[in-house]
Design a protein around this motif. Sequence first.
Motif, PDB file in Angstrom:
ATOM      1  N   VAL A  25       0.856  -1.189   0.000  1.00 12.52           N
ATOM      2  CA  VAL A  25       0.000   0.000   0.000  1.00 12.52           C
ATOM      3  C   VAL A  25       0.892   1.239   0.000  1.00 12.52           C
ATOM      4  N   SER A  26       0.290   2.403  -0.081  1.00 11.62           N
ATOM      5  CA  SER A  26       1.083   3.635  -0.071  1.00 11.62           C
ATOM      6  C   SER A  26       1.411   4.070   1.363  1.00 11.62           C
ATOM      7  N   ARG A  27       2.421   4.898   1.487  1.00 12.94           N
ATOM      8  CA  ARG A  27       2.763   5.458   2.795  1.00 12.94           C
ATOM      9  C   ARG A  27       1.608   6.285   3.325  1.00 12.94           C
ATOM     10  N   GLN A  28       0.909   6.968   2.430  1.00 14.84           N
ATOM     11  CA  GLN A  28      -0.227   7.786   2.835  1.00 14.84           C
ATOM     12  C   GLN A  28      -1.342   6.926   3.441  1.00 14.84           C
ATOM     13  N   THR A  29      -1.509   5.719   2.933  1.00 19.17           N
ATOM     14  CA  THR A  29      -2.511   4.808   3.492  1.00 19.17           C
ATOM     15  C   THR A  29      -2.145   4.439   4.924  1.00 19.17           C
ATOM     16  N   VAL A  39     -10.307   3.464   7.432  1.00 23.21           N
ATOM     17  CA  VAL A  39     -10.475   2.080   7.892  1.00 23.21           C
ATOM     18  C   VAL A  39     -10.012   1.178   6.743  1.00 23.21           C
ATOM     19  N   PRO A  40      -9.011   0.345   7.001  1.00 16.13           N
ATOM     20  CA  PRO A  40      -8.477  -0.486   5.920  1.00 16.13           C
ATOM     21  C   PRO A  40      -9.454  -1.577   5.496  1.00 16.13           C
ATOM     22  N   SER A  41      -9.256  -2.056   4.293  1.00 17.42           N
ATOM     23  CA  SER A  41     -10.042  -3.195   3.816  1.00 17.42           C
ATOM     24  C   SER A  41      -9.676  -4.416   4.657  1.00 17.42           C
ATOM     25  N   VAL A  42     -10.500  -5.423   4.570  1.00 14.85           N
ATOM     26  CA  VAL A  42     -10.213  -6.669   5.288  1.00 14.85           C
ATOM     27  C   VAL A  42      -8.875  -7.226   4.821  1.00 14.85           C
ATOM     28  N   LYS A  47      -3.227  -8.391   6.023  1.00 17.33           N
ATOM     29  CA  LYS A  47      -1.806  -8.252   5.684  1.00 17.33           C
ATOM     30  C   LYS A  47      -1.024  -7.616   6.831  1.00 17.33           C
ATOM     31  N   LEU A  48      -1.616  -6.593   7.458  1.00 17.54           N
ATOM     32  CA  LEU A  48      -0.961  -5.944   8.591  1.00 17.54           C
ATOM     33  C   LEU A  48      -0.793  -6.924   9.752  1.00 17.54           C
ATOM     34  N   ASN A  53       2.628 -10.416  12.827  1.00 17.66           N
ATOM     35  CA  ASN A  53       2.467 -11.718  13.463  1.00 17.66           C
ATOM     36  C   ASN A  53       1.561 -11.642  14.694  1.00 17.66           C
ATOM     37  N   VAL A  54       0.440 -10.954  14.530  1.00 21.94           N
ATOM     38  CA  VAL A  54      -0.561 -10.828  15.588  1.00 21.94           C
ATOM     39  C   VAL A  54      -1.939 -11.083  14.983  1.00 21.94           C
TER      40      VAL A  54
END
Length: 68
Positions: A25-29, A39-42, A47-48, A53-54
Amino acid sequence: MKNKVKLHRVMRDKTQEELANSIGVSRQTIHAIERNKFVPSVQTALKLADYFNVKVEELFQLEEKQGK
């Protein structure tokens, strides 16, 4: 939605740019997610969580509505 993305990123000594590049993704995201402006997509949330690893639940938490 509250999140702990910045906390986990700082604990791993990563920049927003490094994290963004790692998950595609972008740094801005990343900046917007950390500031609770986006709010990020699922898919991005997963991915995060995988990157740190959580569990997703450890990174993101719904804010309780007033009066409930």
